[in-house]
Write a protein that holds these residues in place. Sequence first.
Motif, PDB file in Angstrom:
ATOM      1  N   ASP A   9       0.752  -1.129  -0.323  1.00  0.00           N
ATOM      2  CA  ASP A   9       0.078   0.015   0.114  1.00  0.00           C
ATOM      3  C   ASP A   9       0.905   1.394  -0.170  1.00  0.00           C
ATOM      4  N   LYS A  10       0.450   1.726  -0.756  1.00  0.00           N
ATOM      5  CA  LYS A  10       1.283   3.182  -1.064  1.00  0.00           C
ATOM      6  C   LYS A  10       1.437   4.468  -0.096  1.00  0.00           C
ATOM      7  N   ASN A  11       0.414   4.441   0.797  1.00  0.00           N
ATOM      8  CA  ASN A  11       0.071   5.088   1.946  1.00  0.00           C
ATOM      9  C   ASN A  11       1.628   4.904   3.480  1.00  0.00           C
ATOM     10  N   TYR A  12       1.791   3.333   3.357  1.00  0.00           N
ATOM     11  CA  TYR A  12       2.264   2.414   3.996  1.00  0.00           C
ATOM     12  C   TYR A  12       3.747   2.039   3.764  1.00  0.00           C
ATOM     13  N   PHE A  13       4.627   2.610   2.488  1.00  0.00           N
ATOM     14  CA  PHE A  13       5.222   2.312   1.985  1.00  0.00           C
ATOM     15  C   PHE A  13       6.653   3.018   2.910  1.00  0.00           C
ATOM     16  N   ALA A  14       6.567   3.929   3.167  1.00  0.00           N
ATOM     17  CA  ALA A  14       7.865   4.919   4.110  1.00  0.00           C
ATOM     18  C   ALA A  14       8.315   3.765   5.306  1.00  0.00           C
ATOM     19  N   PHE A  15       6.626   3.288   6.155  1.00  0.00           N
ATOM     20  CA  PHE A  15       7.106   2.538   7.058  1.00  0.00           C
ATOM     21  C   PHE A  15       7.809   0.773   6.489  1.00  0.00           C
ATOM     22  N   PHE A  78      11.028  -9.743  -5.227  1.00  0.00           N
ATOM     23  CA  PHE A  78       9.620  -8.649  -6.285  1.00  0.00           C
ATOM     24  C   PHE A  78       8.786  -7.867  -4.786  1.00  0.00           C
ATOM     25  N   ILE A  79       9.250  -6.665  -5.230  1.00  0.00           N
ATOM     26  CA  ILE A  79       7.618  -5.780  -3.927  1.00  0.00           C
ATOM     27  C   ILE A  79       6.890  -5.052  -5.483  1.00  0.00           C
ATOM     28  N   ALA A  80       5.602  -4.355  -5.416  1.00  0.00           N
ATOM     29  CA  ALA A  80       5.262  -3.245  -6.105  1.00  0.00           C
ATOM     30  C   ALA A  80       3.991  -2.735  -6.023  1.00  0.00           C
ATOM     31  N   ASP A  81       3.650  -2.081  -6.392  1.00  0.00           N
ATOM     32  CA  ASP A  81       2.792  -1.045  -5.848  1.00  0.00           C
ATOM     33  C   ASP A  81       1.486  -1.460  -6.168  1.00  0.00           C
ATOM     34  N   LYS A  82      -0.091  -1.323  -5.398  1.00  0.00           N
ATOM     35  CA  LYS A  82      -0.676  -2.227  -5.187  1.00  0.00           C
ATOM     36  C   LYS A  82      -1.598  -1.749  -6.656  1.00  0.00           C
ATOM     37  N   ASN A  83      -1.367  -0.394  -7.161  1.00  0.00           N
ATOM     38  CA  ASN A  83      -2.118   0.294  -7.748  1.00  0.00           C
ATOM     39  C   ASN A  83      -2.648  -0.686  -9.640  1.00  0.00           C
ATOM     40  N   HIS A  84      -1.232  -1.284  -9.468  1.00  0.00           N
ATOM     41  CA  HIS A  84      -0.437  -1.752 -10.918  1.00  0.00           C
ATOM     42  C   HIS A  84      -1.012  -3.922 -10.490  1.00  0.00           C
ATOM     43  N   LYS A  85      -1.455  -3.690  -8.987  1.00  0.00           N
ATOM     44  CA  LYS A  85      -2.073  -5.003  -9.248  1.00  0.00           C
ATOM     45  C   LYS A  85      -2.311  -5.563 -10.349  1.00  0.00           C
ATOM     46  N   GLU A  86      -3.784  -5.175 -10.642  1.00  0.00           N
ATOM     47  CA  GLU A  86      -4.668  -5.936 -12.208  1.00  0.00           C
ATOM     48  C   GLU A  86      -3.591  -5.869 -12.898  1.00  0.00           C
ATOM     49  N   MET A 279       6.375   9.777  -5.062  1.00  0.00           N
ATOM     50  CA  MET A 279       6.178   8.545  -5.187  1.00  0.00           C
ATOM     51  C   MET A 279       4.819   8.169  -4.770  1.00  0.00           C
ATOM     52  N   ALA A 280       3.986   9.001  -4.256  1.00  0.00           N
ATOM     53  CA  ALA A 280       2.359   8.886  -3.960  1.00  0.00           C
ATOM     54  C   ALA A 280       1.879   8.597  -3.379  1.00  0.00           C
ATOM     55  N   GLU A 281       2.984   8.447  -2.013  1.00  0.00           N
ATOM     56  CA  GLU A 281       2.309   8.995  -0.689  1.00  0.00           C
ATOM     57  C   GLU A 281       1.868   9.676   0.277  1.00  0.00           C
ATOM     58  N   GLU A 282       0.802   9.805   0.707  1.00  0.00           N
ATOM     59  CA  GLU A 282       0.191  10.475   1.376  1.00  0.00           C
ATOM     60  C   GLU A 282       0.422  10.617   2.831  1.00  0.00           C
ATOM     61  N   ILE A 283       0.414  11.721   3.259  1.00  0.00           N
ATOM     62  CA  ILE A 283       0.160  12.039   4.887  1.00  0.00           C
ATOM     63  C   ILE A 283      -0.821  13.496   4.998  1.00  0.00           C
ATOM     64  N   ASP A 284      -1.741  12.770   6.014  1.00  0.00           N
ATOM     65  CA  ASP A 284      -3.281  13.414   6.331  1.00  0.00           C
ATOM     66  C   ASP A 284      -2.351  14.479   7.136  1.00  0.00           C
ATOM     67  N   LEU A 285      -3.197  16.352   6.601  1.00  0.00           N
ATOM     68  CA  LEU A 285      -2.728  17.222   7.179  1.00  0.00           C
ATOM     69  C   LEU A 285      -3.225  17.607   8.172  1.00  0.00           C
ATOM     70  N   ASN A 286      -4.732  16.881   7.896  1.00  0.00           N
ATOM     71  CA  ASN A 286      -5.837  17.711   8.666  1.00  0.00           C
ATOM     72  C   ASN A 286      -6.256  17.567  10.555  1.00  0.00           C
TER      73      ASN A 286
END
Length: 393
Positions: A9-15, A78-86, A279-286
Motif C-alpha cells: 500500500d503506497k500509504n505505508y511504503f515509508a514504514f 520483488f515488490i510493487a505498488d498495489k495500484n498496479h496489481k491488476e 512516490m504517491a505517498e500521502e500524509i494527512d495534515l488535517n
Amino acid sequence: MDRQLLFFDKNYFAFYKKLKSEQGKKIISISEGLHNFDKIDELDEFSQIVDISSLAGLEKLQYNAELVIPKYPYRTIFIADKNHKELFEFHLRYLFNSFLDIDVVEDIEIEYSQIDGTVKSNVLKHNKIVDLDSESINKFSKTFAKQIYGHEKFKDDFAELIRNFGVFNKLGEHKILSLFLMGDSGVGKTEVARAIHKSLGGKKKIAKINFGNYSSDNSLNSLIGSPRGYVGSDEGEIFIRVKESDTGLILIDEFEKSNSMLFNYFLDVLENGKMISSMAEEIDLNGFIIIFTSNISKEDFPKRISPELRSRFDYKGYFMPLFYSDKKKFVEFRIKNIIEKFNENYEVELPNGITDDIFNRINVSNFKNMRDLNKNIKDIFVKYVMEVLIHKE
C-alpha cells in the motif's frame, strides 16, 4: 523456488522501507537493472529487495519484464505498488507463481504498552491543536503568550484563530490553519512557530523547511522526493521533517524565495489538507498549523504571492520591530534562562547579582534584530563567566 510478487500500500511504503532497512535490507528500483544488466549481477538477494513499480509505465510491459526479471537470482524478493496489481497479474502471469498483498499489520512494528496492554501502531502521531479541549486550549494560549515578547495584537488574533479553527475543523470545513507572517529578519516570526511547538508539548525537532534553499528548477523533487523508478530517488525533505516531528506544525521560512512550482504545490496542500509525495505517498495534515514566514514588505506581498495562494492563507500579518520595553523583557528572560541552563551543566558558582550585572551591560536600543540581540546576550554572558573564573584563580 516459486517467484512471488508482493504488493504494498503506497500509504505505508515509508514504514515498510524503514522496517526493512532496520532488518538490513535495502529497497532498490528495477530501473537500475533495466538500464544496465551488469547491475543485476551485483545484486545481493539476501539484503536487497527489488521494486518493479516503474515497469507499469512501459509500453511493452510483458516483453521487457520477461527480458529482465529472469536474470535476477531466484531468491530475489520483488515488490510493487498495489495500484498496479491488476496490470501486473495479467502481463506478468508467466513470471510469477503467486501475487500476494503485504500484510501491513504484520510488517509495521507493533508496540504493546506495559501499563494497560493496549496496542500502539508505528503510525504518524502528532500533538495537534484540534485535539485539545477547552481547558487545554486556555492553557496552551497562556503558555504561548508568555513565550512571545511584544506583538500583542497578533497574540489576541491567534487565540481567536485557534478557537475558530477547532470548531470548523470538527465540522469538516477547515482542514489546515495557515498563517503568513511578514516582517524584517529577527522580529519574531520564526519564534511564533517555536512557541507553538513547545506549547503543544513538542519534544522532537520542529518540522522546518527553509525555502531559501529551494530556488532551483529541481526544488520540487528535493522537497517531495524524486519519482520512484529514478536512480537515486529519495524521500523528500518535507516528508522526513514531518515524520521526525511530534507536533502538528510545519514552518516554511523565507517562502517568497521559492518558485511557482512550489507555490502551486502548497496551493494544493492548503486546498486538500494533505501532502502527496512524488512516490504517491500521502500524509494527512488535517488539524495541522502551517506557518509561512517572509521578509517581504506589505507592499510587495501582493506582487510576489499570487491571488489564488493569498486567498488560502487564513491569517496575513506584518510583524513590526519590538518596542524598547519588550526587548528589555526579552533580555531579562534570556539571561535567566541561560543562567538556569548553565547551573544544570556546570559546577561553577555564579555571583548572586549576575542577572542585573549582565543586564546593565546590554544596550537594547542598539538592536532591531532579535537574533543579534540574543547573540550579544550570549557573548556578554561568556565574558562575564570568564571574568568570574579568572577572579577566583
